[in-house]
Every structure is written in C-alpha cells, then in structure tokens.
Motif scaffolding. Structure first.
Motif, PDB file in Angstrom:
ATOM      1  N   LEU A  53       0.877  -1.168   0.000  1.00 18.58           N
ATOM      2  CA  LEU A  53       0.000   0.000   0.000  1.00 18.58           C
ATOM      3  C   LEU A  53       0.915   1.219   0.000  1.00 18.58           C
ATOM      4  CD1 LEU A  53      -3.117   0.871   0.527  1.00 18.58           C
ATOM      5  CD2 LEU A  53      -2.283   1.396   2.810  1.00 18.58           C
ATOM      6  N   ASP A  55       1.656   5.360  -0.401  1.00 16.74           N
ATOM      7  CA  ASP A  55       1.182   6.753  -0.431  1.00 16.74           C
ATOM      8  C   ASP A  55       1.706   7.377  -1.730  1.00 16.74           C
ATOM      9  OD1 ASP A  55       0.182   9.177   0.338  1.00 16.74           O
ATOM     10  OD2 ASP A  55       1.987   9.731   1.490  1.00 16.74           O
ATOM     11  N   LEU A  84      -2.518   5.010  -2.213  1.00 13.02           N
ATOM     12  CA  LEU A  84      -3.288   5.756  -1.214  1.00 13.02           C
ATOM     13  C   LEU A  84      -2.943   7.230  -1.404  1.00 13.02           C
ATOM     14  CD1 LEU A  84      -4.984   5.365   1.407  1.00 13.02           C
ATOM     15  CD2 LEU A  84      -2.827   5.331   2.663  1.00 13.02           C
ATOM     16  N   LYS A 107      -7.627   9.219   0.985  1.00 20.10           N
ATOM     17  CA  LYS A 107      -7.577   9.462   2.432  1.00 20.10           C
ATOM     18  C   LYS A 107      -8.676  10.459   2.784  1.00 20.10           C
ATOM     19  CE  LYS A 107      -2.536   9.210   2.837  1.00 20.10           C
ATOM     20  NZ  LYS A 107      -1.338  10.011   3.043  1.00 20.10           N
ATOM     21  N   VAL A 109      -9.262   6.973   4.940  1.00 14.13           N
ATOM     22  CA  VAL A 109      -9.855   5.712   4.501  1.00 14.13           C
ATOM     23  C   VAL A 109     -10.514   5.004   5.688  1.00 14.13           C
ATOM     24  CG1 VAL A 109      -7.642   4.508   4.749  1.00 14.13           C
ATOM     25  CG2 VAL A 109      -9.341   3.602   3.195  1.00 14.13           C
ATOM     26  N   LEU A 114     -10.628  -0.311   3.725  1.00 16.86           N
ATOM     27  CA  LEU A 114      -9.210  -0.647   3.550  1.00 16.86           C
ATOM     28  C   LEU A 114      -9.004  -2.166   3.601  1.00 16.86           C
ATOM     29  CD1 LEU A 114      -6.250   0.279   3.373  1.00 16.86           C
ATOM     30  CD2 LEU A 114      -6.205   0.367   5.862  1.00 16.86           C
TER      31      LEU A 114
END
Ligand SMILES: Nc1ncnc2c1ncn2[C@@H]1O[C@H](COP(=O)(O)OP(=O)(O)OP(=O)(O)O)[C@@H](O)[C@H]1O
Ligand SMILES: [Mg+2]
Length: 380
Positions: A53, A55, A84, A107, A109, A114
């Motif tokens: 995951l 960012d 994300l 976000k 989330v 998730l």
C-alpha cells in the motif's frame, strides 16, 4: 502461511493510524511499515511481499515512481500494489492503474474499506500465483506431447527399415536350422533366434500402427506363459551373476491385454533391472491377484476404477535410484544411461501400454538396495 503486506507513507501520523486500525489483522497478515520510498526499497530487496500500500505524495521518490520501479523489477512485478492519496487529482487514478496498480484509495480511509480492498488485492495475487503454476504445467505438457510426436514420426521411419532387416534375420536363421542335423544343439538356439525375431517383428508392426495412429486390435492373454517366454529369451542377455527368481504365476486369470505388448512391458523392465545389476544380484518376478481401493489410484489415472487387479512385480537388487531420478523415469527421453546407449524410451513405452489398458505402474526404489516395479492390470 501469513500473507505479507508492506505499508509506505511518509507521515508518521498516517502510519500509526494504519497500525492501530489494522491491529486485529495481525493474525492473518504480516505487516511491515516504511516511512519513505528508500526504506520501502530496502524492505522490498529483503522480503517477498504479496501486497504493498503506497502513499502517492512522498518527499524524494514519490509513490508513483516507486510503483513504476516495482513493476519494472522481475522479482517484485507480480506483487499487487494499492495506492493511497490525500490529493484530489482525478487523473491520479488512471496514472496509477496505467502503471500497474490494482486500486487507488482516497484518504481518509475507512477501516472496513481498507481491509476489503487489501483482501481483494491478496485474492488477485493468489489467482495470479495459481495461473502461473498452471501455465508451468501446461508448458511441460506441450513440450512432452511435441517430444512424443517427434518420437512417433522417427520411430515409424525406423520401424519400416527394421522390419526389412528382421525378415532377413528370421529367414536366415530358419534356413540355417534346416541345414543342421536334427539333434544339433545349435538348432535349438536358432529356434530361439527365430522366436525372438518373430516377437520383434510384432513389436515393429505395433510401432508402424502407432505411427499411423490406428488402434491395435485388443487381445486377451494370461501372463504366466508370456513371463516364461520372456525369461527364457532374456536369460543369456542378463549380466553374469544375476539369478532369476520366478516361481510361476499364482494366478492364470486372463487380462484384457495384447501378449506382444505385455512382452514389451516385461522386456523393458527386466532389461532395466539387468542394467542396474552389472555385478550380479537377484531378478525377482511374481504375479498375483490383488485389490486396489480408490486411495491407491493416482489422480492422473482418472480412467482407472478401484477393484481387482493382476499385479506383476519385477524387482532387482541393483543400484536403485534416488527420489529425484525416480520422479522423472516415466518421461519420454529421460535417461541416466545416455553414455551407454540408453534412449530413455523404455519406461515411457511401459507406462503408455499399461495406462492404455486402464492399469498403473508404480515404483519403489532405494539407492544401493534395489528397485521394484509393480504393474497393475485390471481383471475383467
Ligand atoms: N531397475 C532400475 N534400477 C535403477 N534405475 C532404473 C531402473 N529402471 C529404470 N531406471 C532409471 O530410469 C531411467 C529410464 O529408464 P528407461 O527404460 O525409460 O530408459 P533407459 O533404460 O535409460 O533407456 P532405454 O530403455 O531407452 O534403452 C534409466 O535411465 C534409469 O536411470
Ligand atoms: Mg530401459
């Protein structure tokens, strides 16, 4: 085994939040948390992850660049990546999916969302793994069938020429026998040559039929006499010091099998046993009736049914095999005797014949102790 997930976000607050809301997943997932793309790259080099995951917005290398690197590396390419982002940029989703991401989440989330998305990515990873495993099996099957096709074409050509030579061998041994006195010992030996030549002629006919893809006429036979004849012809060809242990058949039940093909099965198994006993030993043959239940039938013998079977055993006290060799012996062209003229076709012929009659060949072997082959043929 627990699935491995890597979480990458530069904001400590977000990483702590993820750790907190996913605390109850620690039984099913192994989770690693990295606070930068460079830390994530180090983790990726050390471990195999199923899902990451990432960012999107991070200082230094951003999430999209990290994603591109993951998809460019053969070792990490098959990992599923979920992005994300806190950015409200509509084009991000298509950019991420184009680079190979499985999903993009905004976000903040929700925990349920998730977990559901990560589970979805893990499922995709499992499907991917299954497909890859099936692909390997299919590739092996294609290679095997191509090999068999080639062998068929070559064999048919050679069988044709062999037939001509066999006719000469049988013809000349008959003429020579005729020229010798009635009580000559050599005359008896010549009769054996004629019989062996006739058998070889029948096998050659089978190869020619195989090349033309026509079905052989299905016969019935009792195996006892086939074993007697085979051993009689084979005895002089076995290495010195090999004793034959054959106490005759325990059963004279008929099986639905062609005598010439059963002769091929026996010849191949006994000749292999002879090769394994260069310095002598015992060749043991037995023939009994037995039962096989559903558990004893391997999954790749779907045409076989549990019930009564004839069991032919050919055992030797020779070199034996290690498990890695035993795993491949039925594959066409597999041989460990290439330098001594082995072609690796004997056992694949044995298996083809026996499988064709709804039967099974099994092997037990131990290095330095010997090998036992068991041929099961269904009783009508
Ligand atoms: N009785 C046995 N003892 C030990 N190894 C065996 C025995 N039978 C077969 N093998 C192993 O299985 C391999 C394959 O056997 P297969 O009969 O198919 O081919 P081959 O004997 O090598 O050659 P070909 O039969 O074509 O002359 C052998 O090379 C050998 O490694
Ligand atoms: Mg062989």
């Amino acid at each position: 085994m627990k699935r491995q997930i890597l979480f990458v976000d530069d904001e400590p607050k977000v990483l702590r939040g993820l750790q907190r809301i996913l605390r109850d997943q620690t039984d099913v997932w192994d989770m690693t948390f990295a606070s930068s793309a460079s830390e994530a790259t180090e983790q990726l080099a050390q471990n195999d992850y199923d899902v990451a995951l990432l960012d999107v917005k991070m200082p230094g290398k951003n999430g999209l660049e990290l994603l591109a690197g993951i998809k460019a590396d053969a070792r990490t390419r098959d990992m599923e990546v979920v992005m994300l982002t806190g950015l409200r940029d509509q084009s991000l989703k298509s950019q991420a999916l184009d680079l190979g991401a499985a999903d993009l989440l905004n976000k903040p989330v929700l925990k349920e969302d998730l977990v559901a998305r990560l589970n979805n990515a893990l499922r995709m990873k499992s499907y991917h793994e299954k497909l890859q495993a099936q692909n390997v099996v299919l590739e092996q099957q294609v290679i095997l069938s191509q090999k068999m096709e080639l062998v068929g074409v070559l064999a048919a050509g050679m069988a044709h020429d062999l037939n001509n030579i066999l006719t000469l061998i049988v013809g000349y041994s008959e003429i020579t026998a005729f020229l010798l006195p009635d009580d000559s010992k050599a005359r008896e030996k010549l009769k054996q040559i004629t019989r062996a030549g006739d058998r070889a002629g029948m096998i050659v006919q089978q190869i020619l039929r195989f090349g033309k893809q026509t079905e052989a006429p299905r016969g019935r036979c009792t195996l006892g006499p086939v074993i007697d004849e085979c051993l009689e012809l084979l005895r002089p060809a076995l290495p010195e010091g090999v004793d034959i242990e054959w106490e005759g058949p325990e059963t004279d039940r008929l099986v639905q099998a062609d005598a010439t093909e059963m002769y091929q099965v026996l010849m191949n198994l006994c000749i292999n046993a002879g090769h394994a006993m260069k310095h002598g030993g015992v060749l043991k043959i037995s023939l009994i009736e037995t039962e096989l239940d559903a558990d004893s039938i391997p999954p790749d013998h779907e045409e076989m049914c549990p019930g009564s079977f004839l069991r032919l055993e050919v055992s030797d006290t020779g070199d034996g095999m290690d498990p890695a060799t035993a795993e491949h012996i039925f594959e066409p062209l597999f041989t460990t005797r290439g330098s001594q003229g082995g072609t690796g076709l004997g056992l694949s012929v044995v298996q083809r014949i026996v499988k064709n009659y709804g039967g099974l060949v099994t092997v037990e072997s131990s290095r330095g102790e010997g090998t036992s082959f068991f041929v099961y043929l269904p009783l009508p």
